[in-house]
Design an enzyme around this catalytic site. Structure first.
Site, PDB file in Angstrom:
ATOM      1  N   ARG A  71       0.832  -1.210   0.000  1.00  0.00           N
ATOM      2  CA  ARG A  71       0.000   0.000   0.000  1.00  0.00           C
ATOM      3  C   ARG A  71       0.868   1.263   0.000  1.00  0.00           C
ATOM      4  O   ARG A  71       0.517   2.267  -0.621  1.00  0.00           O
ATOM      5  CB  ARG A  71      -0.930   0.001   1.222  1.00  0.00           C
ATOM      6  CG  ARG A  71      -2.129  -0.911   1.029  1.00  0.00           C
ATOM      7  CD  ARG A  71      -3.055  -0.854   2.220  1.00  0.00           C
ATOM      8  NE  ARG A  71      -3.531   0.484   2.515  1.00  0.00           N
ATOM      9  CZ  ARG A  71      -4.101   0.841   3.666  1.00  0.00           C
ATOM     10  NH1 ARG A  71      -4.257  -0.039   4.618  1.00  0.00           N
ATOM     11  NH2 ARG A  71      -4.517   2.065   3.867  1.00  0.00           N
ATOM     12  N   VAL A 104      -4.736   7.820   5.457  1.00  0.00           N
ATOM     13  CA  VAL A 104      -3.375   7.630   5.953  1.00  0.00           C
ATOM     14  C   VAL A 104      -2.355   7.864   4.828  1.00  0.00           C
ATOM     15  O   VAL A 104      -1.201   7.510   4.951  1.00  0.00           O
ATOM     16  CB  VAL A 104      -3.207   6.203   6.547  1.00  0.00           C
ATOM     17  CG1 VAL A 104      -4.079   6.029   7.783  1.00  0.00           C
ATOM     18  CG2 VAL A 104      -3.534   5.115   5.512  1.00  0.00           C
ATOM     19  N   HIS A 120      -6.219   8.710  11.754  1.00  0.00           N
ATOM     20  CA  HIS A 120      -5.838   7.297  11.691  1.00  0.00           C
ATOM     21  C   HIS A 120      -4.360   7.085  11.392  1.00  0.00           C
ATOM     22  O   HIS A 120      -3.972   6.010  10.953  1.00  0.00           O
ATOM     23  CB  HIS A 120      -6.706   6.570  10.647  1.00  0.00           C
ATOM     24  CG  HIS A 120      -8.158   6.469  11.043  1.00  0.00           C
ATOM     25  ND1 HIS A 120      -9.166   6.135  10.167  1.00  0.00           N
ATOM     26  CD2 HIS A 120      -8.767   6.660  12.242  1.00  0.00           C
ATOM     27  CE1 HIS A 120     -10.336   6.126  10.815  1.00  0.00           C
ATOM     28  NE2 HIS A 120     -10.117   6.453  12.053  1.00  0.00           N
ATOM     29  N   CYS A 128       8.294   1.654  15.743  1.00  0.00           N
ATOM     30  CA  CYS A 128       8.610   0.362  16.346  1.00  0.00           C
ATOM     31  C   CYS A 128       7.418  -0.074  17.187  1.00  0.00           C
ATOM     32  O   CYS A 128       6.878   0.704  17.969  1.00  0.00           O
ATOM     33  CB  CYS A 128       9.858   0.482  17.213  1.00  0.00           C
ATOM     34  SG  CYS A 128      10.141  -1.030  18.167  1.00  0.00           S
ATOM     35  N   GLY A 187     -16.411  11.973   1.043  1.00  0.00           N
ATOM     36  CA  GLY A 187     -15.912  10.626   0.693  1.00  0.00           C
ATOM     37  C   GLY A 187     -15.697   9.693   1.868  1.00  0.00           C
ATOM     38  O   GLY A 187     -14.718   8.964   1.886  1.00  0.00           O
ATOM     39  N   THR A 188     -16.615   9.710   2.813  1.00  0.00           N
ATOM     40  CA  THR A 188     -16.518   8.720   3.891  1.00  0.00           C
ATOM     41  C   THR A 188     -17.858   8.024   4.073  1.00  0.00           C
ATOM     42  O   THR A 188     -18.914   8.654   3.975  1.00  0.00           O
ATOM     43  CB  THR A 188     -16.049   9.354   5.220  1.00  0.00           C
ATOM     44  OG1 THR A 188     -16.089   8.347   6.246  1.00  0.00           O
ATOM     45  CG2 THR A 188     -16.859  10.569   5.641  1.00  0.00           C
ATOM     46  N   ALA A 231     -15.637  13.620  -5.518  1.00  0.00           N
ATOM     47  CA  ALA A 231     -15.013  14.752  -4.813  1.00  0.00           C
ATOM     48  C   ALA A 231     -14.116  15.568  -5.749  1.00  0.00           C
ATOM     49  O   ALA A 231     -14.045  16.790  -5.634  1.00  0.00           O
ATOM     50  CB  ALA A 231     -14.192  14.226  -3.639  1.00  0.00           C
TER      51      ALA A 231
END
Ligand code: OAD
Length: 243
Positions: A71, A104, A120, A128, A187-188, A231
Site C-alpha cells: 500500500r 493515511v 488514523h 517500532c 468521501g466517507t 469529490a
C-alpha cells in the site's frame, strides 16, 4: 444541483470557521482504493481482521508488513487529485479552514495543505511496535524489519481496529468540528467510530453540514445538503462558485 452548489458556496463564502472531514473517497480519484466500495474497496478483497488489527500483526507479522509495504508503494506512486487541490484553494479563501482526515496517505499534505489532522495515522511513517520510536530507515533483511534500538518489529504508524486514535488528533478534531459554522464531509461511509460521530457533533452545534459522496450514507438524511458526485469534480466546482 447547480443551485444547491451555489447555495453551499454562498454559505462557505460567509463562514469564518470551516471544518473538512475526509475519508477514502477523497483519494479514490488518485487511484488509491477505498475500503468499503463493492469490487474496488480493500475490505471487499481482504478481511480487516487478517490485516488491520494488533492480533493479526502478532499472528502473521510478515503478511501484515508486506500488505502495508504494498500500500505504501501504491500511495507513493499516487498524485493528489483536483479535489485535494480544490481544498488547498479553499484554505486560502476561508480564514480558518481545517482538514481532519481519516486517510493515511498524506495526499492532502502533498497537495500543499500545511496543517492536517490525521485521525488514523500515516502509512508513510513507520514506528517500532515495541518502543514506539518513529523509524526512518531499516534494513530490508526481514519482514517485518527490526528496530535498531530495541529489536522490536517495525509497523506502519496507522491506527488498527481495536486501537485508540491519537489523543491529540482526536481532541483537536472535536474542537475544530465543534466550532465550525460549515462542515464538509467528503468521501466517507461514516461507518467507523469515532470519526463517524464528528458530523453529528457539528450538526448538534448548529453547523451547516454538507456531505459530498457518490452515494448516500447514514449521514445523508441528517445532512444540511448532499452533493452527489466525485469529490474531484464537486469540490473544484464548489470553489469556482465562491464569490
Ligand atoms: P470507506 O471505504 O468506508 O468509504 C468510502 C466512501 O467514499 C464511500 O461512502 C463511497 O461512496 C465514497 N466515495 C468513493 N469514491 C468517491 C469519490 N470519487 N468521491 C466522493 N466519494 C467517493 O472509507 P472511509 O469512510 O474513509 O480505517 O473508511 C473509514 C475507515 O475505515 C478508514 O480510515 C480505515 C477503514 O478501515 C483505518 O485505517 C483505521
Amino acid at each position: 444541483m447547480s443551485s444547491l452548489l451555489t447555495q453551499v458556496a454562498q454559505r462557505l463564502g460567509r463562514a469564518q470557521r470551516v471544518a473538512v472531514l475526509t475519508g477514502a473517497g477523497m483519494s479514490a480519484e488518485s487511484g488509491v482504493p477505498t475500503f468499503r466500495d463493492a469490487q474496488t474497496g480493500f475490505w471487499s478483497r481482504f478481511k480487516p481482521e487478517d490485516l488491520a488489527t494488533p492480533e493479526a500483526f502478532a499472528r502473521q507479522p510478515e503478511v501484515v508488513w508486506n500488505w502495508y509495504a504494498w500500500r505504501r508503494e501504491l500511495v507513493g506512486k499516487a498524485e493528489p487529485n483536483p479535489g485535494h487541490r480544490a481544498l488547498v484553494d479553499l484554505a486560502t479563501r476561508v480564514p480558518a479552514l481545517q482538514v481532519v482526515t481519516q486517510n493515511v496517505d498524506g495526499l492532502h499534505q502533498r497537495a500543499g495543505l500545511a496543517r492536517v489532522i490525521e485521525l488514523h495515522g500515516n502509512l508513510m511513517r513507520t514506528i517500532c511496535s515495541r518502543c514506539g520510536r518513529t523509524v526512518e530507515t531499516w534494513t530490508a533483511e526481514a519482514s517485518p524489519p527490526r528496530c535498531l534500538t530495541c529489536n522490536g518489529w517495525l509497523r506502519p504508524d496507522v491506527v488498527w481496529f481495536g486501537e485508540s486514535l491519537p489523543h491529540d488528533a482526536l481532541t483537536q478534531a472535536v474542537e475544530i468540528v465543534g466550532a465550525a459554522e460549515v462542515a464538509l464531509v467528503v468521501g466517507t461511509s461514516g461507518l467507523v467510530e469515532p470519526a463517524a460521530s464528528l458530523p453529528r457533533l457539528a450538526l448538534a452545534r448548529g453547523a451547516f453540514v454538507v456531505e459530498i459522496n457518490l452515494t448516500p450514507t447514514p449521514l445523508t438524511p441528517q445532512a444540511s445538503a448532499f452533493l452527489a458526485g466525485p469529490a474531484g469534480e464537486v469540490l473544484p466546482d464548489l470553489v469556482t462558485r465562491l464569490a
